[in-house]
Scaffold this active site. Structure first.
Site, short mmCIF file in Angstrom:
data_model
loop_
_atom_site.label_atom_id
_atom_site.label_comp_id
_atom_site.label_asym_id
_atom_site.label_seq_id
_atom_site.Cartn_x
_atom_site.Cartn_y
_atom_site.Cartn_z
N ASP A 173 40.42 -1.25 33.04
CA ASP A 173 41.41 -1.42 34.05
C ASP A 173 40.81 -1.15 35.45
OD1 ASP A 173 44.10 -1.24 35.72
OD2 ASP A 173 44.94 -0.13 33.91
N ASP A 208 44.31 -4.59 38.43
CA ASP A 208 45.33 -3.85 39.06
C ASP A 208 45.86 -4.70 40.13
OD1 ASP A 208 47.06 -1.49 38.77
OD2 ASP A 208 46.32 -1.01 40.57
N ASP A 216 54.40 1.08 33.01
CA ASP A 216 55.20 1.02 34.21
C ASP A 216 56.52 0.68 33.89
OD1 ASP A 216 52.99 1.49 36.01
OD2 ASP A 216 52.55 -0.57 35.95
#
Ligand code: GLC
Length: 550
Positions: A96, A197, A324
């Protein structure tokens, strides 16, 4: 066919996956221990949320050092061991990359604060307006103003997220080169996938302007220059290697941009995450609200993205869950009365679509939202900001808690439920976030001995591997106005697949479109026994079924 079309990717939240040393936080050794489990599931790549050195204000999305492993999670040697052991099981790793911002504890920001001009140009610094107000009226996505005083200078720094996450200045070529170096560093270590991201907000304009009642996000989202940067990122890093898989997290994006980011001719990314389908329970765009999800809108969005991306040869990442989002089982189904039916219907409804499916840890055993009762049980920074702001706006405590229970990001971040022992076998210590109360009914051990959700996921993964109509077929939405069923047809060469997904907990009858020929249809996969394709179909609670049409 591109190599990422017949694979399924597993998202693993390192903090909550498996703790090997009793400190209450998941770690690399824990992941190594559980590789055989992931192999048994059949996935071929693991996306891991950030494990780099970080003060953990936003659970690792606030990075101090891009090229070191946070000791919370382990060591570089353990990572190397993980890469190698995963490879033996035909599993690759996706890292990530948080390239829009760094933590304010990052060396660059610290040097900038000390007055180093070179590093000041690494961030987005602006003076106040003439009247003394903030450089722009933008709001942080985590609540409050998006500007914070930069040390004791006259300037402010931009933070689209938490105040501890300072946005980087991508207009500065040195910044871009530094970030490409980071990606190359991990590439050389053997990382073969990258999730970027909030990538579509990296392209801020030179002159930043106030939002004047228009959609504020449009001032910094999907600006044309983002595509230039993504192309450059591709050329300077992962594009030099064969077989890489990349996915951009695109907040509030459009189909048009989705195509630009992921059409292979453009040489940007393999695929994108978009989020519109996960906002159908937002009241007029407000996440912190409490309304039932709008099923017709959900269908319309999924259909629009399937059709649009297909027409423009783009590629979708398919997902209901991530770190999330609240758990989809709790959000779109009935995990109390119909846990198996809910979990498998949701899985099948996206695994048979055009795109690459992602499984978020625990989804494969039917995990749900936890049932926390106190605000203090939540750890997430966004959740706490939202609670404070709702209370300030006069929302009573009970109402605010009800909304948080449904929407908090911590819903999906609870520890993985491995077995029925204390803390669900996640840790021998005290977990950093409480385990969901249902771990004795829902856990891996139980699921592997007599559960039906995990085997269903295994089947879906195998089918995608084996059937080009699933991995590479065209998509056509049908029954678009039906109020209870999400239905579509996939087609490739002379194979045709019909998929019916019932999103409600009652029996439901409907007519199939006339063009569908029910003679000789072959039942491929479904979550109930005894179902035939008929002109007049009857589906049971949360039933899903797929037929091959002859
Ligand atoms: C992304 C991440 C989220 C994080 C944010 C800021 O949306 O998925 O967890 O808080 O970016 O980095």
């Amino acid at each position: 066919m591109e190599h990422f079309k017949n694979k399924v990717i597993y998202q693993l939240y390192p903090k909550s996956f498996k703790d090997s040393d009793g400190d209450g936080i998941g770690d690399l050794k824990g992941i190594i221990e559980k590789l055989p489990y992931l192999h048994q599931l059949g996935i071929e790549m693991i996306w891991m949320n950030p494990i780099f050195v970080s003060p953990q204000k936003d659970n690792g999305y606030d990075i101090t050092d891009y090229c070191s492993i946070d000791p919370l999670f382990g060591t570089m040697e353990e990572l190397e061991e993980l890469i190698q052991k995963a490879k033996q099981l035909n599993i690759e790793l996706m890292f990530d990359m948080v390239l829009n911002h760094t933590s304010i504890t990052h060396e660059w920001f610290q040097k900038a604060l000390k007055g180093d001009k070179k590093y000041q140009d690494y961030y987005i610094l602006r003076p106040a307006k003439e009247d003394g107000s903030l450089p722009t009226n933008w709001q942080s996505k985590f609540g409050g103003d998006a500007w914070e005083p930069f040390g004791d200078t006259e300037n402010y720094y931009l933070h689209l997220y938490d105040v501890s996450q300072a946005d980087l200045n991508w207009r500065n070529p040195d910044v871009r080169q530094e970030l490409y170096k980071v990606v190359n560093f991990w590439l050389e270590k053997g990382i073969t996938g990258f999730r970027f991201d909030v990538l579509n907000v990296i392209g801020k304009e030179e002159v930043l302007v106030d939002s004047l009642g228009e959609n504020e996000k449009s001032l910094y989202t999907d600006t044309p220059i983002v595509h230039e940067y993504v192309k450059e990122l591709n050329q300077e890093s992962f594009g030099k290697k064969e077989g890489m898989i990349t996915v951009g997290e695109m907040s509030s994006t459009t189909v048009e941009n989705g195509i630009l980011y992921s059409n292979p001719d453009r040489k940007e990314l393999s695929m994108i995450f978009s989020f519109h389908h996960l906002k159908v329970d937002y009241d007029e765009g407000e996440k912190w609200s409490d309304i039932p999800f709008d099923f017709l809108e959900l269908k319309q969005i999924l259909n629009e993205w399937q059709t649009g991306m297909s027409d423009g040869n783009g590629w979708n990442a398919l997902f209901w869950n991530n770190h999330d989002q609240p758990r989809a089982n709790s959000r779109f189904g009935d995990p109390i009365k119909y846990p198996y039916e809910t979990a498998t219907m949701l899985a099948q409804s996206i695994h048979l679509l055009r795109g690459t499916p992602y499984i978020y840890q625990g989804e494969e055993i039917g995990m749900t939202n936890p049932d926390y009762s106190e605000i203090d049980e939540y750890v997430d920074i966004e959740t706490h900001n939202a609670y404070k702001s709702m209370r300030l706006n006069g929302v009573p405590h009970e109402k605010a808690m009800k909304i948080i229970k449904e929407k908090s990001r911590d819903n999906s971040r609870t520890p993985m439920q491995w077995d029925g022992s204390s803390h669900a076998g996640f840790t021998t210590g005290t977990p950093w976030l409480n385990v969901a109360g249902n771990y004795q009914e829902i856990n891996v051990e139980k699921e592997l001995s007599d559960g039906k959700v995990f085997p269903y996921y295994q089947k879906l993964i195998k089918l995608r591997k084996k059937m080009p109509v699933i991995s590479d077929g065209d998509y056509q939405g049908i029954l678009l106005d039906d109020p209870e069923v999400f239905a579509y047809i996939r087609e490739k060469d002379n194979q045709k697949l019909l998929v019916l997904n019932h999103f409600y907990g009652t029996e439901y009858s409907f007519q199939l479109p006339k063009e569908i020929n029910d003679i000789d249809a072959e039942h491929l996969i479904g979550n109930y026994p005894d179902i035939k394709l008929e002109k007049e179909m009857k589906l049971r609670p949360y039933e899903t079924v797929a037929f091959l049409l002859k």
